[in-house]
Structure formats: structure tokens, C-alpha cells
Design a protein around this motif. Structure first.
Motif, short mmCIF file in Angstrom:
data_model
loop_
_atom_site.label_atom_id
_atom_site.label_comp_id
_atom_site.label_asym_id
_atom_site.label_seq_id
_atom_site.Cartn_x
_atom_site.Cartn_y
_atom_site.Cartn_z
N LYS A 226 0.97 -1.04 -0.19
CA LYS A 226 0.03 -0.12 0.27
C LYS A 226 1.16 1.12 -0.45
O LYS A 226 0.30 2.22 -0.42
CB LYS A 226 -0.75 -0.28 1.24
CG LYS A 226 -2.00 -1.01 1.13
CD LYS A 226 -3.11 -0.18 2.29
CE LYS A 226 -3.86 -1.80 1.90
NZ LYS A 226 -4.60 -1.73 3.68
N GLN A 227 2.24 1.55 0.90
CA GLN A 227 2.63 2.26 1.08
C GLN A 227 3.29 2.82 -0.58
O GLN A 227 3.69 3.65 -0.76
CB GLN A 227 3.88 2.10 1.81
CG GLN A 227 3.08 2.60 3.22
CD GLN A 227 4.51 1.68 4.79
OE1 GLN A 227 5.44 0.95 3.44
NE2 GLN A 227 4.20 2.11 5.51
N LYS B 149 4.20 5.16 -5.81
CA LYS B 149 4.14 5.72 -7.16
C LYS B 149 2.63 6.84 -7.50
O LYS B 149 3.18 7.52 -8.75
CB LYS B 149 3.20 4.56 -8.04
CG LYS B 149 4.65 3.61 -8.06
CD LYS B 149 3.97 2.16 -8.50
CE LYS B 149 5.59 1.26 -8.16
NZ LYS B 149 5.22 -0.24 -8.75
N ALA B 150 1.38 7.01 -6.77
CA ALA B 150 0.18 7.33 -6.76
C ALA B 150 0.73 8.71 -7.15
O ALA B 150 0.36 9.97 -8.05
CB ALA B 150 -0.65 7.09 -6.01
N ILE C 246 -2.76 11.42 -7.17
CA ILE C 246 -2.56 12.29 -5.81
C ILE C 246 -1.44 13.40 -5.24
O ILE C 246 -0.81 12.96 -5.96
CB ILE C 246 -2.30 11.21 -4.46
CG1 ILE C 246 -1.09 11.26 -4.20
CG2 ILE C 246 -3.56 10.35 -5.05
CD1 ILE C 246 -1.07 9.62 -3.46
N LYS C 247 -1.92 14.83 -4.52
CA LYS C 247 -1.14 15.76 -4.41
C LYS C 247 -0.68 16.26 -3.59
O LYS C 247 -0.14 16.73 -3.36
CB LYS C 247 -1.87 16.97 -5.72
CG LYS C 247 -1.98 16.56 -6.71
CD LYS C 247 -2.70 17.70 -7.50
CE LYS C 247 -3.27 17.44 -8.95
NZ LYS C 247 -3.69 16.51 -9.33
N ASP C 248 -1.66 15.44 -3.01
CA ASP C 248 -0.83 15.85 -1.02
C ASP C 248 -0.50 14.93 -0.57
O ASP C 248 -1.03 13.65 -0.66
CB ASP C 248 -2.36 15.69 -0.14
CG ASP C 248 -2.30 16.20 1.21
OD1 ASP C 248 -1.46 16.76 1.56
OD2 ASP C 248 -3.34 17.06 1.59
N PRO C 249 0.81 15.22 -0.11
CA PRO C 249 1.56 13.74 0.41
C PRO C 249 1.46 13.05 1.72
O PRO C 249 1.29 12.24 1.94
CB PRO C 249 3.09 14.55 1.14
CG PRO C 249 2.57 16.05 0.77
CD PRO C 249 1.74 15.79 -0.18
N LEU D 64 -0.76 9.94 1.98
CA LEU D 64 0.20 8.42 1.99
C LEU D 64 -0.23 7.72 3.65
O LEU D 64 0.46 6.91 4.03
CB LEU D 64 1.91 8.47 2.26
CG LEU D 64 1.53 9.18 0.17
CD1 LEU D 64 3.69 9.48 0.32
CD2 LEU D 64 1.74 8.32 -0.67
N ASP D 65 -0.11 8.39 4.60
CA ASP D 65 -0.67 8.21 6.17
C ASP D 65 -2.22 7.91 6.26
O ASP D 65 -2.42 7.49 7.16
CB ASP D 65 -0.41 9.64 7.12
CG ASP D 65 1.06 9.92 7.05
OD1 ASP D 65 2.28 9.11 6.39
OD2 ASP D 65 1.44 10.51 7.22
#
Length: 55
Positions: free
Chosen positions: A5-6, A11-12, A18-21, A24-25
């Protein structure tokens, strides 16, 4: 969170899907429908870009 998933989230982010890191959380959280729609329209535009006349 599982490593796959990480990796998928990384990759996304790199691809601009996705534009907002911060996403990832939160990969296990439900995604709003508007996000899915935006991704679908981006994919459509990449696969079938608007035609431009060369005249």
C-alpha cells in the motif's frame, strides 16, 4: 500499513494522481467520491486527449 500500500501510494504521488502527501498516511481511509471522479477524468484525458486541428 502494508508495504504494498505504501509503494502504491508513493507511485500515485510521483505520477501526480494524488497531490497531497498526507494521503500516504491515510491510505486505509475511505476516499471521497470527488477524488475518484477527478482521477477518472485525468485518466480519460490522458488516454483520449482532446483533438487539435493542425490547420
Amino acid at each position: 500499513m502494508e508495504a504494498w500500500k505504501q509503494e502504491l501510494g508513493r507511485k500515485a504521488l510521483e505520477a501526480g494522481i494524488i497531490k497531497d502527501p498526507q494521503w500516504l498516511d491515510r491510505l486505509d481511509e475511505p476516499m471521497p467520491l470527488w477524488v475518484m471522479l477527478e482521477m477518472a477524468f485525468q485518466l480519460i484525458e490522458k488516454l483520449d486527449p482532446p483533438t487539435v486541428s493542425y490547420d
